[in-house]
Design a protein around this motif. Structure first.
Motif, short mmCIF file in Angstrom:
data_model
loop_
_atom_site.label_atom_id
_atom_site.label_comp_id
_atom_site.label_asym_id
_atom_site.label_seq_id
_atom_site.Cartn_x
_atom_site.Cartn_y
_atom_site.Cartn_z
N ASP A 141 0.80 -1.23 0.00
CA ASP A 141 0.00 0.00 0.00
C ASP A 141 0.83 1.27 0.00
O ASP A 141 0.33 2.35 0.31
N GLY A 142 2.11 1.14 -0.37
CA GLY A 142 2.95 2.34 -0.44
C GLY A 142 3.08 3.07 0.88
O GLY A 142 3.37 4.27 0.90
N GLY A 143 2.86 2.37 1.99
CA GLY A 143 2.99 2.99 3.31
C GLY A 143 1.73 3.63 3.84
O GLY A 143 1.75 4.28 4.90
N ALA A 144 0.60 3.46 3.15
CA ALA A 144 -0.62 4.17 3.53
C ALA A 144 -1.08 3.84 4.94
O ALA A 144 -1.47 4.74 5.69
N THR A 145 -1.06 2.57 5.33
CA THR A 145 -1.54 2.22 6.67
C THR A 145 -0.48 2.45 7.74
O THR A 145 -0.80 2.45 8.93
N ALA A 146 0.76 2.65 7.33
CA ALA A 146 1.82 2.92 8.31
C ALA A 146 1.93 4.41 8.65
O ALA A 146 2.55 4.78 9.64
N LYS A 147 1.33 5.25 7.83
CA LYS A 147 1.49 6.70 7.96
C LYS A 147 0.84 7.22 9.24
O LYS A 147 -0.29 6.87 9.56
N TYR A 148 1.55 8.07 9.96
CA TYR A 148 0.97 8.75 11.12
C TYR A 148 -0.10 9.70 10.62
O TYR A 148 0.14 10.52 9.72
N TRP A 149 -1.31 9.64 11.20
CA TRP A 149 -2.49 10.24 10.58
C TRP A 149 -2.41 11.74 10.29
O TRP A 149 -2.91 12.18 9.26
N PRO A 150 -1.76 12.60 11.11
CA PRO A 150 -1.82 14.03 10.76
C PRO A 150 -0.79 14.44 9.71
O PRO A 150 -0.83 15.59 9.22
N TRP A 151 0.13 13.56 9.36
CA TRP A 151 1.20 13.95 8.43
C TRP A 151 0.64 14.06 7.01
O TRP A 151 0.02 13.14 6.50
N ALA A 152 0.90 15.20 6.36
CA ALA A 152 0.54 15.40 4.97
C ALA A 152 1.81 15.26 4.14
O ALA A 152 2.62 16.18 4.08
N PRO A 153 2.01 14.11 3.50
CA PRO A 153 3.31 13.80 2.89
C PRO A 153 3.77 14.78 1.83
O PRO A 153 4.97 15.04 1.69
N HIS A 154 2.84 15.35 1.07
CA HIS A 154 3.24 16.17 -0.07
C HIS A 154 2.90 17.66 0.11
O HIS A 154 2.82 18.41 -0.85
N ALA A 155 2.70 18.05 1.38
CA ALA A 155 2.40 19.46 1.65
C ALA A 155 3.62 20.31 1.33
O ALA A 155 4.74 19.97 1.65
N SER A 156 3.39 21.42 0.66
CA SER A 156 4.50 22.30 0.29
C SER A 156 4.90 23.14 1.50
O SER A 156 4.11 23.38 2.41
#
Length: 267
Positions: free
Chosen positions: A252-267
Motif C-alpha cells: 500500500d505504499g505505506g498508507a496504513t503505516a502513515k501517522y495520521w496528521p502527516w501530509a506527505p506532499h504538503a509544500s
C-alpha cells in the motif's frame, strides 16, 4: 518464468482491474488459471487474454454466493487439469454507502459477495485439496479499508475486515492439511487497462460527503497499479511461501503505516 509451473489456480472476480491482472500474472509464472466472474464477458475476456499470451485458462461464469457455483469451479479445474493448488478470493461488489444511507438488502448483498463468497469457494477448494492430499495456497484479497475506518463505505469495510479473521481462522483449521491461507492487502489502485482508465481517469481528490485525497495523503509519489501486486500474490501462491500462513502482506505504499496528521506532499 515458471515459479508456478504445474499449478492450477482459481481467481474469483476476474475483472480487468486487480483480479484480471493477478490472473494473468499467475499464468505468466506457469499456472493454469480458472477465471471466474458473475459477468460472462469479464470471465471470458480474462481467460482469452491469458490464452492469447500463450497460457492456459478457462472461464467459469457464476455468483460466488451460490454454493453450486463454487462446486462448478473446482469441478472444471479438476476436469481440465486434475487438481487445484491456488485460490485467490478477489470477488467484490462495490457500493459506497454509509451507515445512515445503506439499504439493508444492499448491505447484506455486499457482505455476502465479499465474505460469504470467500467462505464458499474456500471450502469447496479446500475439500478437493484435502482429498488430493496435495496442500495448497488460499489468498484473500483484503483492503486498507479493512484495517482503517473509512466513512461512507460501511458494507465494503465491514466485509473486508471480516476477511482478516476469516483468513486466520481458516489458516489454523487447514494447517494440518498443508493448506496455507493468507491475506494480501492492496489499497486505492490506479487502473492500467485502457478502457478502465478512460472510464475512471486518474485517481486524485474525490469530492463528496466524505472527500478523499488519495494522492495528497499517499506517502509514495504514485498510487500502485494492479501490476504492483502481482509479485506478492505469486510469492504467496508459490512454494517459496511454504511456512507462511495466517498472515498478511500489505502492498500500500505505506498508507496504513502513515501517522495520521502527516501530509506527505504538503509544500
Amino acid at each position: 518464468m515458471t515459479r508456478l509451473a504445474g499449478k492450477v489456480a482459481v481467481v474469483t472476480g476476474a475483472s480487468p482491474n486487480i483480479g484480471g491482472v493477478l490472473a494473468r500474472g499467475l499464468a505468466a509464472e506457469g499456472a493454469r488459471v480458472v477465471c471466474t466472474d458473475i459477468s460472462r464477458e469479464v470471465a471470458e475476456d480474462c481467460a482469452r487474454r491469458i490464452t492469447d499470451a500463450g497460457g492456459e485458462a478457462v472461464a467459469v461464469v457464476g455468483d460466488v454466493t451460490d454454493p453450486a457455483h463454487a462446486t462448478e469451479v473446482v469441478d472444471e479445474a479438476e476436469r481440465r487439469w486434475g487438481r487445484v493448488d491456488v485460490l485467490v478470493n478477489n470477488a467484490v461488489l462495490f457500493n459506497q454507502k454509509g451507515l445512515l444511507d445503506m439499504p439493508l438488502e444492499q448491505y447484506r448483498r455486499q457482505v455476502d459477495v465479499i465474505l460469504t463468497g470467500a467462505f464458499l469457494v474456500t471450502r469447496a477448494v479446500a475439500e478437493r485439496m484435502i482429498a488430493a492430499g496435495s496442500g495448497g495456497s488460499v489468498i484473500n484479497v483484503l483492503s486498507t479499508a479493512a484495517w482503517q475506518g473509512q466513512p461512507g463505505n460501511i458494507g465494503y469495510s465491514t466485509a473486508k475486515s471480516g476477511l482478516i479473521n476469516f483468513t486466520r481462522s481458516a489458516a489454523m483449521e487447514l494447517a494440518e492439511h498443508g493448506i496455507r491461507v493468507n491475506g494480501f492487502t492492496p489499497t486505492a489502485t490506479q487502473p492500467e487497462d485502457p478502457e478502465l482508465v478512460a472510464e475512471v481517469g486518474r485517481l486524485g481528490r474525490l469530492p463528496g460527503r466524505f472527500p478523499m485525497d488519495f494522492t495528497g495523503q499517499f506517502p509514495m509519489r504514485r498510487l500502485p497499479t494492479p501490476t504492483d501486486y502481482v509479485g506478492t500474490v505469486v510469492f504467496l501462491a508459490s512454494d517459496d511461501a511454504a511456512m507462511i500462513t495466517g498472515s498478511n502482506i500489505t502492498v500500500d505504499g505505506g498508507a496504513t503505516a502513515k501517522y495520521w496528521p502527516w501530509a506527505p506532499h504538503a509544500s
